[in-house]
Design an enzyme around this catalytic site. Structure first.
Site, PDB file in Angstrom:
ATOM      1  N   GLU A 110       0.816  -1.202   0.000  1.00 29.09           N
ATOM      2  CA  GLU A 110       0.000   0.000   0.000  1.00 29.09           C
ATOM      3  C   GLU A 110       0.859   1.265   0.000  1.00 29.09           C
ATOM      4  O   GLU A 110       0.556   2.235  -0.689  1.00 29.09           O
ATOM      5  CB  GLU A 110      -0.951   0.000   1.199  1.00 29.09           C
ATOM      6  CG  GLU A 110      -2.008  -1.082   1.171  1.00 29.09           C
ATOM      7  CD  GLU A 110      -3.131  -0.791   0.170  1.00 29.09           C
ATOM      8  OE1 GLU A 110      -3.088   0.266  -0.484  1.00 29.09           O
ATOM      9  OE2 GLU A 110      -4.036  -1.630   0.055  1.00 29.09           O
TER      10      GLU A 110
ATOM     11  N   ASP B 289      -5.282  -9.246  -7.919  1.00 26.46           N
ATOM     12  CA  ASP B 289      -5.679  -8.383  -9.028  1.00 26.46           C
ATOM     13  C   ASP B 289      -4.532  -7.612  -9.687  1.00 26.46           C
ATOM     14  O   ASP B 289      -4.274  -7.733 -10.892  1.00 26.46           O
ATOM     15  CB  ASP B 289      -6.780  -7.423  -8.582  1.00 26.46           C
ATOM     16  CG  ASP B 289      -6.465  -6.714  -7.268  1.00 26.46           C
ATOM     17  OD1 ASP B 289      -5.418  -7.014  -6.653  1.00 26.46           O
ATOM     18  OD2 ASP B 289      -7.260  -5.865  -6.839  1.00 26.46           O
TER      19      ASP B 289
ATOM     20  N   GLU C   4     -19.052  -4.722  -2.015  1.00 28.80           N
ATOM     21  CA  GLU C   4     -17.720  -5.322  -1.984  1.00 28.80           C
ATOM     22  C   GLU C   4     -17.740  -6.763  -2.484  1.00 28.80           C
ATOM     23  O   GLU C   4     -16.800  -7.204  -3.151  1.00 28.80           O
ATOM     24  CB  GLU C   4     -17.164  -5.268  -0.557  1.00 28.80           C
ATOM     25  CG  GLU C   4     -15.720  -5.718  -0.432  1.00 28.80           C
ATOM     26  CD  GLU C   4     -14.726  -4.728  -1.035  1.00 28.80           C
ATOM     27  OE1 GLU C   4     -13.515  -5.026  -1.029  1.00 28.80           O
ATOM     28  OE2 GLU C   4     -15.164  -3.661  -1.507  1.00 28.80           O
TER      29      GLU C   4
ATOM     30  N   GLU D  14     -12.469   1.187  -9.262  1.00 27.42           N
ATOM     31  CA  GLU D  14     -12.202   0.245 -10.352  1.00 27.42           C
ATOM     32  C   GLU D  14     -13.269   0.257 -11.444  1.00 27.42           C
ATOM     33  O   GLU D  14     -12.945   0.142 -12.645  1.00 27.42           O
ATOM     34  CB  GLU D  14     -12.041  -1.175  -9.789  1.00 27.42           C
ATOM     35  CG  GLU D  14     -10.739  -1.430  -9.065  1.00 27.42           C
ATOM     36  CD  GLU D  14     -10.706  -0.855  -7.649  1.00 27.42           C
ATOM     37  OE1 GLU D  14      -9.622  -0.800  -7.046  1.00 27.42           O
ATOM     38  OE2 GLU D  14     -11.793  -0.471  -7.139  1.00 27.42           O
TER      39      GLU D  14
ATOM     40  N   THR E 118      -1.645   1.037 -10.434  1.00 27.98           N
ATOM     41  CA  THR E 118      -2.876   0.516  -9.849  1.00 27.98           C
ATOM     42  C   THR E 118      -3.513   1.508  -8.885  1.00 27.98           C
ATOM     43  O   THR E 118      -4.666   1.348  -8.502  1.00 27.98           O
ATOM     44  CB  THR E 118      -2.616  -0.830  -9.140  1.00 27.98           C
ATOM     45  OG1 THR E 118      -3.853  -1.505  -8.928  1.00 27.98           O
ATOM     46  CG2 THR E 118      -1.886  -0.632  -7.815  1.00 27.98           C
TER      47      THR E 118
END
Length: 574
Positions: A133, A273, A366, A387, A470
């Protein structure tokens, strides 16, 4: 033919767009785009100004109470049990907002933010941070902003900026390196910025956590000349690749010391992902053939074992058998990635199913259980994720179909209706009741607002080719970052079109030419290449529901149709 230009996503999108729709917009849609662009601009500044007024220089805004959370030490987790008492934040949301400010055209605020960060932020802090992160949010934000601050647009007053953001990024990158000191080269998921890996630190991490570091750390190496960052990320990626199953699938979690899988069920959602995303984007950014080979192999496996019509379920990496039939909000990035690959029909098919779920609840939950057609009983939240907006942006760029503008308008209306509060934008705890949660994630400004703005105003993309990390931070595709591709490799996915004295790359899909045929007739030793026209559906018994699902035939590049019995028509001819 220039290899580095042949891999830029902007050219891919531009060329594919000419197939489907006339690029000219009607006066109605031009006016609609301007209107929605300004609405998104208002959303961004409502979130940004509330952060500045109520949370800065702390990490993230709590919009309901108009206070803050210092969440850098536990990104994505508000327990905050490892932060020192004197920690006053690292201006996380400000760092995340830098590239968005540039895209919105606010160079004045961008300059002010850059100069403040240059003078005020230090990473010598006793805080345990999540490597993945922190890499995508902080390191990526700093590297991208440094590039934007020093590019030809001269966004900063000359003489005021002396690479301070790059110096900060390099310092942060060096603090990451001890995490990679493991027997496998796979990095720990958590590291203390001041003291390195702590005693008795967990050895468990995710596939994304190991395999989604190459863009930011690779860019840092190219900018600083220090190869250690890219080398560490690449070593981890190669180790992870060696751990794939015989089916070319990957689990979700693993042990960085033993190199053994902990969770064998996998899909394209949480925990995996961005691994797929970074394989392809690293190929675009650095031009390395190794990344393309990895991605192509992995993509075929996803299509074979995860895809079921427009949906993608989870499966056991060892057997390929379905494990969980579920949609997760993080999976919504996949259609955008498929656009970059050129698999537009498959991208459109999945995107429409995500939109149907969005319309059903007003926002995207979610987790949604496909086998029961119901929302997951404990994962009903929507934390302002980007996304779905991201894939909508990519699909509009590829097709110029105004329907995607309508989808974007629907997203904006839902966000303003359900999540906008006086103090910013609040996450949703339960999409069935629209109960609010007191948290405005930094990625709302870094990604959600950015992709919605780019959907309605893509002028930022006109003069430069970018890939987005991302976390939505743009990195330019530069020729001096590229490795030269073997000449024999180039025709496997691209052909060349000559116009006058210039040679420009074109996708095989846009030309309706099959590179496999081109290669076999082009004197490359009879080498057979995979077609870029369409990734073949893996299951011979796969039934289709619409022509969109059938895509383009890999042998002749013609569009396929869904037959009355429910099979892609051209298969019946073979």
């Amino acid at each position: 033919m220039t290899p580095h230009k042949s891999r830029t996503w902007a050219l891919v999108l531009l060329m594919i767009s000419s197939i489907f729709f006339d690029p000219s917009m009607s006066k109605h849609w031009a006016a609609k785009r301007r209107l929605m662009r300004e609405k998104v601009r208002g959303m961004f500044y409502h979130a940004y100004e509330n952060y500045i007024n109520h949370a800065f220089p702390h990490d993230e805004l709590k919009p309901l109470t108009k206070t803050f959370t210092d969440s850098l030490g536990e990104l994505g987790n508000l327990k905050l049990e490892h932060l020192p008492q004197d920690y006053n934040g690292s201006a996380l949301t400000l760092i995340e907002s830098l590239s968005s400010l540039v895209i919105l055209g606010n160079n004045t605020e961008f300059e002010r933010a850059v100069l403040w960060l240059s003078e005020s932020i230090r990473f010598d802090v006793d805080a345990r941070i999540n490597l993945f992160e922190c890499n995508i949010r902080v390191l990526g934000g700093l590297v991208s902003a440094h590039i934007l601050a020093t590019d030809s647009a001269n966004r900063l007053i000359k003489g005021h900026y002396k690479n301070q953001l790059l110096i900060l990024a390099e310092d942060l990158g060096r603090r990451f390196l001890p995490a990679f000191d493991t027997p496998t080269g796979l990095p720990y998921a958590w590291i203390n910025l001041k003291y390195g890996v702590m005693k008795k630190e967990t050895t468990e991490t995710s596939t994304s956590g190991c395999g989604s570091l190459i863009l930011e750390m690779g860019a840092l190496s190219r900018l600083t000349g220090d190869p250690r960052f890219e080398a560490a990320a690449l070593r981890a990626l190669r180790k992870l690749w060696s751990m794939r199953s015989s089916l070319n699938l990957f689990g979700t979690t693993l042990d960085v010391v033993t190199g053994e899988w902990i969770e064998h069920s996998s899909g394209i959602g949480a925990g995996v992902d961005s691994f797929y995303e970074y394989l392809f984007k690293a190929h675009i950014l650095f031009g390395k053939e190794e990344y393309w080979r990895m991605f192509h192999t992995a993509y075929l496996a996803v299509q074979k074992y995860f895809r079921h019509g427009p949906w993608y379920h989870d499966a056991d990496m060892r057997t390929g058998k379905a494990t969980y039939w579920q949609l997760t909000s993080l999976q919504a990035f996949w259609p955008g990635l498929q656009v970059l690959v050129g698999d537009i029909s498959a991208a459109n098919s999945s995107h429409r199913e995500f939109f149907n779920v969005w319309k059903k609840f007003g926002l995207l939950p979610e987790r949604y259980l496909l086998d029961h057609q119901m929302i997951h009983p404990t994962e009903k939240y929507y934390p302002l994720r980007p996304e779905f907006a991201e894939s909508t942006f990519y699909l509009y760029q590829a097709t110029k179909d105004p329907w995607y503008l309508e989808v974007g308008e629907s997203i904006i209306d839902s966000l303003c209706l359900y999540t906008k509060v006086e103090g910013g934008f609040a996450s949703i705890r339960d999409v069935t009741t629209m109960q609010l949660e007191d948290h405005q994630h930094s990625f709302f400004l870094a990604e959600t607002c950015k992709y919605l703005y780019l959907l309605f105003d893509d002028s930022f993309l006109v003069d430069e080719n970018y890939i987005f990390t991302t976390e939505g931070h743009p990195l330019p595709v530069l020729s001096d970052w590229h490795e030269r591709l073997p000449e024999a490799y180039i025709p496997t996915n691209w052909t060349s079109v000559k116009s006058g004295r210039q040679t420009r790359p074109a996708s095989a899909m846009s030309l309706q030419v099959c590179p496999a045929t081109t290669l076999n007739s082009g004197g490359h030793g009879g080498q057979k290449a995979e077609s870029a026209c369409h990734v073949l559906d893996a299951r011979s018994d796969h039934r289709c529901f619409s022509d969109e699902e059938c895509g383009v035939d890999a042998t002749n590049c013609r569009r396929r149709s869904c037959s009355i019995p429910g099979y892609c028509g051209l298969w019946l001819l073979t």
